[in-house]
Design an enzyme around this catalytic site. Structure first.
Site, PDB file in Angstrom:
ATOM      1  N   GLU A 126      27.600   6.881   4.645  1.00  0.00           N
ATOM      2  CA  GLU A 126      26.957   6.770   5.884  1.00  0.00           C
ATOM      3  C   GLU A 126      27.871   6.220   6.838  1.00  0.00           C
ATOM      4  O   GLU A 126      27.550   6.009   7.856  1.00  0.00           O
ATOM      5  CB  GLU A 126      25.431   6.048   5.984  1.00  0.00           C
ATOM      6  CG  GLU A 126      25.597   4.725   5.612  1.00  0.00           C
ATOM      7  CD  GLU A 126      24.379   4.109   5.314  1.00  0.00           C
ATOM      8  OE1 GLU A 126      23.208   4.685   5.603  1.00  0.00           O
ATOM      9  OE2 GLU A 126      24.038   3.092   4.718  1.00  0.00           O
ATOM     10  N   ARG A 154      16.883  -0.332  -2.536  1.00  0.00           N
ATOM     11  CA  ARG A 154      17.884  -0.441  -1.622  1.00  0.00           C
ATOM     12  C   ARG A 154      18.016  -1.841  -1.237  1.00  0.00           C
ATOM     13  O   ARG A 154      17.416  -2.458  -0.709  1.00  0.00           O
ATOM     14  CB  ARG A 154      17.918   0.486  -0.475  1.00  0.00           C
ATOM     15  CG  ARG A 154      19.098   0.639   0.304  1.00  0.00           C
ATOM     16  CD  ARG A 154      19.264   1.871   1.352  1.00  0.00           C
ATOM     17  NE  ARG A 154      18.178   1.843   2.448  1.00  0.00           N
ATOM     18  CZ  ARG A 154      18.140   2.878   3.457  1.00  0.00           C
ATOM     19  NH1 ARG A 154      19.171   3.682   3.241  1.00  0.00           N
ATOM     20  NH2 ARG A 154      17.017   2.876   3.918  1.00  0.00           N
ATOM     21  N   GLY A 156      23.980  10.602   5.386  1.00  0.00           N
ATOM     22  CA  GLY A 156      22.818  10.154   6.140  1.00  0.00           C
ATOM     23  C   GLY A 156      23.363  10.440   7.576  1.00  0.00           C
ATOM     24  O   GLY A 156      24.199   9.834   8.287  1.00  0.00           O
ATOM     25  N   PHE A 157      22.749  11.460   8.414  1.00  0.00           N
ATOM     26  CA  PHE A 157      23.491  12.169   9.328  1.00  0.00           C
ATOM     27  C   PHE A 157      23.124  10.992  10.599  1.00  0.00           C
ATOM     28  O   PHE A 157      24.355  10.785  11.298  1.00  0.00           O
ATOM     29  CB  PHE A 157      22.577  13.178   9.809  1.00  0.00           C
ATOM     30  CG  PHE A 157      22.765  13.559  11.380  1.00  0.00           C
ATOM     31  CD1 PHE A 157      23.811  14.014  11.690  1.00  0.00           C
ATOM     32  CD2 PHE A 157      21.687  13.522  12.238  1.00  0.00           C
ATOM     33  CE1 PHE A 157      23.948  14.442  13.238  1.00  0.00           C
ATOM     34  CE2 PHE A 157      21.758  13.732  13.393  1.00  0.00           C
ATOM     35  CZ  PHE A 157      22.999  14.252  14.060  1.00  0.00           C
ATOM     36  N   LEU A 158      22.306  10.234  10.767  1.00  0.00           N
ATOM     37  CA  LEU A 158      22.105   9.324  11.947  1.00  0.00           C
ATOM     38  C   LEU A 158      22.945   8.173  11.796  1.00  0.00           C
ATOM     39  O   LEU A 158      23.760   7.759  12.708  1.00  0.00           O
ATOM     40  CB  LEU A 158      20.526   8.952  11.994  1.00  0.00           C
ATOM     41  CG  LEU A 158      19.498  10.060  12.381  1.00  0.00           C
ATOM     42  CD1 LEU A 158      18.140   9.742  12.088  1.00  0.00           C
ATOM     43  CD2 LEU A 158      19.980  10.427  13.732  1.00  0.00           C
ATOM     44  N   ASP A 159      23.019   7.316  10.715  1.00  0.00           N
ATOM     45  CA  ASP A 159      23.860   6.491  10.556  1.00  0.00           C
ATOM     46  C   ASP A 159      25.350   6.737  10.539  1.00  0.00           C
ATOM     47  O   ASP A 159      26.159   6.057  11.289  1.00  0.00           O
ATOM     48  CB  ASP A 159      23.715   5.651   9.193  1.00  0.00           C
ATOM     49  CG  ASP A 159      22.760   4.073   9.569  1.00  0.00           C
ATOM     50  OD1 ASP A 159      23.266   3.359  10.364  1.00  0.00           O
ATOM     51  OD2 ASP A 159      22.013   3.997   8.642  1.00  0.00           O
ATOM     52  N   ARG A 167       0.909  -1.297   0.013  1.00  0.00           N
ATOM     53  CA  ARG A 167      -0.078  -0.063  -0.060  1.00  0.00           C
ATOM     54  C   ARG A 167       0.757   1.076   0.015  1.00  0.00           C
ATOM     55  O   ARG A 167       0.589   2.302  -0.851  1.00  0.00           O
ATOM     56  CB  ARG A 167      -0.783   0.082   1.065  1.00  0.00           C
ATOM     57  CG  ARG A 167      -1.791   1.199   1.412  1.00  0.00           C
ATOM     58  CD  ARG A 167      -2.561   1.174   2.826  1.00  0.00           C
ATOM     59  NE  ARG A 167      -3.208   1.921   3.294  1.00  0.00           N
ATOM     60  CZ  ARG A 167      -3.993   2.367   4.350  1.00  0.00           C
ATOM     61  NH1 ARG A 167      -4.255   1.086   5.023  1.00  0.00           N
ATOM     62  NH2 ARG A 167      -4.462   3.391   4.724  1.00  0.00           N
ATOM     63  N   TYR A 168       1.903   1.165   0.944  1.00  0.00           N
ATOM     64  CA  TYR A 168       2.960   2.450   0.899  1.00  0.00           C
ATOM     65  C   TYR A 168       3.767   2.472  -0.316  1.00  0.00           C
ATOM     66  O   TYR A 168       4.072   3.453  -0.530  1.00  0.00           O
ATOM     67  CB  TYR A 168       3.525   2.641   2.315  1.00  0.00           C
ATOM     68  CG  TYR A 168       2.610   2.810   3.265  1.00  0.00           C
ATOM     69  CD1 TYR A 168       1.692   3.812   3.464  1.00  0.00           C
ATOM     70  CD2 TYR A 168       2.445   1.798   4.471  1.00  0.00           C
ATOM     71  CE1 TYR A 168       1.054   3.877   4.468  1.00  0.00           C
ATOM     72  CE2 TYR A 168       1.594   1.948   5.524  1.00  0.00           C
ATOM     73  CZ  TYR A 168       0.867   2.938   5.500  1.00  0.00           C
ATOM     74  OH  TYR A 168      -0.157   3.159   6.636  1.00  0.00           O
ATOM     75  N   ASP A 208      14.025   4.938  12.261  1.00  0.00           N
ATOM     76  CA  ASP A 208      14.246   3.484  11.354  1.00  0.00           C
ATOM     77  C   ASP A 208      15.526   2.909  12.500  1.00  0.00           C
ATOM     78  O   ASP A 208      16.082   3.622  13.466  1.00  0.00           O
ATOM     79  CB  ASP A 208      14.635   3.596  10.031  1.00  0.00           C
ATOM     80  CG  ASP A 208      15.839   4.614   9.626  1.00  0.00           C
ATOM     81  OD1 ASP A 208      16.660   5.210  10.559  1.00  0.00           O
ATOM     82  OD2 ASP A 208      15.762   4.962   8.328  1.00  0.00           O
ATOM     83  N   SER A 219      14.433   0.431   6.504  1.00  0.00           N
ATOM     84  CA  SER A 219      13.068   0.591   7.210  1.00  0.00           C
ATOM     85  C   SER A 219      12.283  -0.586   6.989  1.00  0.00           C
ATOM     86  O   SER A 219      11.001  -0.418   7.102  1.00  0.00           O
ATOM     87  CB  SER A 219      12.597   1.627   5.900  1.00  0.00           C
ATOM     88  OG  SER A 219      12.283   1.149   4.610  1.00  0.00           O
ATOM     89  N   ARG A 255      -5.526   0.198  -4.658  1.00  0.00           N
ATOM     90  CA  ARG A 255      -4.625   1.259  -5.230  1.00  0.00           C
ATOM     91  C   ARG A 255      -3.846   0.279  -5.990  1.00  0.00           C
ATOM     92  O   ARG A 255      -3.271  -0.854  -6.020  1.00  0.00           O
ATOM     93  CB  ARG A 255      -3.760   1.679  -3.817  1.00  0.00           C
ATOM     94  CG  ARG A 255      -2.593   2.797  -4.244  1.00  0.00           C
ATOM     95  CD  ARG A 255      -2.037   3.311  -3.040  1.00  0.00           C
ATOM     96  NE  ARG A 255      -2.914   4.098  -2.306  1.00  0.00           N
ATOM     97  CZ  ARG A 255      -2.710   4.391  -1.019  1.00  0.00           C
ATOM     98  NH1 ARG A 255      -1.634   3.932  -0.310  1.00  0.00           N
ATOM     99  NH2 ARG A 255      -3.502   5.125  -0.434  1.00  0.00           N
ATOM    100  N   PRO A 295       9.554  12.232   4.342  1.00  0.00           N
ATOM    101  CA  PRO A 295       8.903  11.079   4.925  1.00  0.00           C
ATOM    102  C   PRO A 295       7.404  10.795   4.451  1.00  0.00           C
ATOM    103  O   PRO A 295       6.684   9.784   4.868  1.00  0.00           O
ATOM    104  CB  PRO A 295       8.683  11.586   6.456  1.00  0.00           C
ATOM    105  CG  PRO A 295       8.591  12.923   6.334  1.00  0.00           C
ATOM    106  CD  PRO A 295       9.506  13.562   5.101  1.00  0.00           C
TER     107      PRO A 295
END
Length: 743
Positions: A428, A336, A453-456, A122-123, A629, A272, A309, A537
């Site tokens: 990252e 990915r 990718g700041f967080l990783d 769906r997404y 994530d 994700s 959909r 997002p």
């Protein structure tokens, strides 16, 4: 497993075996025996190399740890010399990319990029269809515009007037008239295909730049059903229909402004998603296959009825030359795959060894795209015959080389033209950042993006510098020397390598799905920094972020940025540690940091482990929803593990804090279907134990990754659940649509 699930010497989960035989291969003249034999061959060819590279990571980390134990944070020049001596730093190269057959969405058009979990059809469909989005809806249903009253049910005309006024302002900003304002327009007319005339209350005019008129859809006489405008490579359609409630209210009958939004989308099999077995992997692979063939559908309940959909078709107009103009109706799709460190239990060798998960990802990703490349798909994704595979978690140029060789081997196995499989390099990991030129050089004929990718990257920074001292608080990382250099240098290196006009330079995710006003006020910095894409997002966020690309001509910015000095890579080596070893932190500051990170870890883990949701909006302690994530989990767990290691907090504090935060997280998730409260029995809760595992093993976990703990505890949870196959499909990174559509 039974003998029936043995293929080419591999023990294959029946769900995967059935998917390959019944869904992936039919129509391609490829047999399951060939497929699994190819998987076995690729695993045998690359497994030893991967293991060697992973051991090299560990060896380097051990030597870096020993150096920091002796020198602390140390002198940057001395650290640079040491890292060069051990081979962590390689000589700076001057790469020049030479990539052919790249779709214009990658090479030429700057715009937003979505990342969507492949496991939720769906997404995935919502993201693929987000190439075009209603600007009216995005303004109407979010906080992008202030709201001073409670909306009426159905359509609120006061809000509608506010939206129309803002749309007029944006039209004046991006598509100005030669005279007057769009707010004064009473009719848009197209007397001939190449001519747009605009009637205002004071006379007839046109666009200040007539070249911004791109086409129209015919209506009644010279009154078009739609007017197509173009700026900086992006299109905006003014849909004209006075019969609708919005069109009736609008001064020129414009019922919507539909903006080209998510130019590209990454269909994600990595950070994700929660995929720990064969059926999980099939769910992700099935979405990617269905998007590439154009046959994917998803049905779900909404508003008391069932909605189905499907993949959108293209959009057609009459161009300014009088001929048909066709524009893509869908995002350009990338996929990915997982990193080198991942193994898959669902496929094992005869000796019981889990195979390299990236091998199966790469072969399935390419085989699914083969349906389209052979002309068997309902719609076209690529117009150049390329397939775009994003590779995460690579440490340095040797690992990039391995990824390139794997893609080449997959091409050979499938009979694809060389360099059909392009690679997106996730910048990252620290060893990639400091050696970015060499990494690009290894993929010079395939690389189509580098993305920060700041967080990783922060999680890897903490792990790499673990012994240098206690790191600064999580929020303070954003102002650290390494971070600002990292963002600038990613752009500088890519531009010097020739990315402009050939490949994407990307920026990271906006993590607050509900804070669209804040996003509008701040995320415009990404295109101004020379990035021709950045992550958002949701489709609604993509539509609003697209305004930043109407505002900024990224290619022009890149031409200017080419002239600035290259950011000094030595600044990437400055460890983000507290200058006084944490002595200046108050007990309250330490308590707050510990609580914030513990609550964040638990809020994410209860969904991943307990419900199989790989990415979702997790409320903070203050109730602000943040998109989480595995990257966010990595930084939070490494943060606590680092402070624990250096004595800023102790084990008792950590356990007590996690127990208190478990009650908070239980309350926040009380209404979630299928949720199992942790506090009912903390010792027996797989989610709670996974959270503790992440922190207490964080020092020893290679590269600070979270997948080992998450996968093991999710598998335990699945082994004891009630068989609810719907878990993991209720919520994901993408919100479904704007909360309060205008029409």
């Amino acid at each position: 497993m039974s003998d029936d699930s043995t293929h080419a010497g591999l023990r294959v989960d029946p769900a995967l075996g059935d998917f390959v035989a019944d869904e992936l291969l039919p129509g391609l003249d490829l047999e399951p025996a060939w497929f699994w034999s190819t998987v076995a061959d690729l695993h045998e060819r690359f497994a030893g190399r991967v293991d060697q590279l992973l051991r090299r990571r560990d060896e380097l980390q051990e030597r870096i740890d020993a150096w920091h134990r002796e020198h602390g944070a140390g002198d940057v020049a001395e650290l640079e010399a040491f890292l060069t001596e051990i081979g962590y730093l390689v000589p700076v190269e001057e790469p020049s990319v030479r990539v052919d057959r790249v779709d214009r969405e990658i090479a030429e058009v700057a715009g937003p990029q979505l990342v969507v979990p492949a496991t939720v059809p769906r997404y995935a469909l919502n993201a693929a269809n987000a190439r075009w989005g209603s600007l009216y809806d995005a303004l109407y249903g979010t906080d992008a515009l202030p709201l001073d009253h409670e909306l009426e049910r159905g359509y609120d005309e006061r809000r509608g007037a506010q939206v129309i006024a803002e749309a007029d302002r944006l039209l004046d900003q991006f598509f100005p008239l030669a005279d007057g304002s769009h707010a004064d327009v009473v009719a848009y007319r197209v007397p001939s295909p190449g001519e747009l005339t605009v009637e205002t209350s004071s006379g007839t005019t046109g666009l200040a730049d007539p070249a911004q008129f791109a086409g129209h859809q015919p209506g009644d006489g010279d009154r078009p059903a739609a007017v197509l405008l173009r700026r900086n490579g992006l299109h905006l359609e003014l849909t004209i229909d006075p019969s609708t409630r919005v069109g009736t209210q609008h001064h020129a009958g414009v019922s919507d402004a539909v903006l080209e939004s998510a130019v590209s989308t990454i269909v994600d099999l990595e950070d994700s998603v929660s995929t720990v077995d064969g059926p999980d992997k099939v769910g992700g692979y099935r979405s990617w296959l269905g998007l590439r063939t154009g046959e994917l559908t998803a049905s779900f309940a909404k508003g008391g009825r069932t909605v189905t959909r499907s993949v959108h078709g293209d959009r057609t107009y009459v161009g300014t030359d009088g001929h048909e103009l066709t524009l893509p109706g869908r995002s350009l799709l990338l996929v990915r795959n997982v990193g080198h460190h991942m193994r898959l239990d669902a496929v094992r060798t005869a000796a019981g060894e889990p195979i390299l998960e990236e091998v199966l990802d790469a072969l399935v990703s390419a085989t699914a795209a083969l349906h389209e490349l052979r002309g068997k798909a309902k719609y076209s994704n690529t117009r150049t015959g390329s397939v775009y595979i994003v590779k995460p978690k690579m440490h340095g140029p040797d690992e990039v080389s391995l990824s390139v060789e794997l893609l080449a081997a997959v091409e050979e196995a499938l009979g694809m033209e060389p360099t059909t499989l392009k690679i997106g390099i996730m910048d990252e990991e620290k060893r990639t950042s400091v050696n970015l030129e060499a990494c690009i050089a290894r993929a010079a004929d395939r690389v189509i993006f580098v993305n920060t990718g700041f967080l990783d990257r922060t999680g890897d920074e903490i792990h790499t510098d673990f012994e240098a001292g206690p790191v600064v608080r999580k929020d303070e990382q954003r102002s650290a020397t390494w971070l600002t250099t990292y963002e600038d240098r990613n752009v500088d290196v890519a531009l010097r390598a020739g990315f402009a006009g050939q490949a994407q330079i990307g920026k990271g995710m906006w993590a607050k799905p509900s804070a669209m006003r804040e996003m509008l006020d701040t995320k415009g910095g990404h295109p101004r920094a020379g990035a021709n894409t950045a992550w958002v997002p949701s489709p609604t966020a993509a539509t609003l972020h697209a305004l930043h690309y109407l505002e900024t001509d990224v290619l022009a910015v890149q031409e200017e940025l080419k002239k600035r000095p290259l950011a000094d890579r030595r600044n990437l080596l400055v460890p983000p540690v507290l200058p006084d070893g944490g002595a200046g932190l108050s007990e309250e500051e330490k308590r707050h940091e510990l609580e914030t990170n513990a609550q964040s870890i638990l809020g994410y883990v209860v969904r991943w482990v307990g419900l199989g949701i790989g990415c979702s909006t997790v409320p903070t302690l203050e109730g602000v929803g943040l998109m989480e994530d595995r990257a966010t989990l990595r930084i939070s767990s490494q943060q606590i593990a680092n402070w624990l290691h250096h004595g800023l907090v102790d084990e008792g504090q950590v356990r007590e804090t996690f127990a208190r935060m478990a009650a908070v997280v239980d309350e926040q998730n009380a209404a979630e279907p299928g949720y199992q409260p942790m506090c009912a029995d903390l010792d027996a809760s797989p989610s709670f134990q996974a959270a503790l595992d992440l922190v207490f093993s964080g020092r020893r976990e290679p590269n600070g990754y979270t997948e080992r703990a998450l996968t093991q505890w999710r598998q335990k949870a699945k082994a004891t659940d009630d068989g609810d196959e719907e878990s993991g499909t209720r919520e994901a990174v993408l919100s479904d649509e704007t909360p309060s559509p205008a029409h």
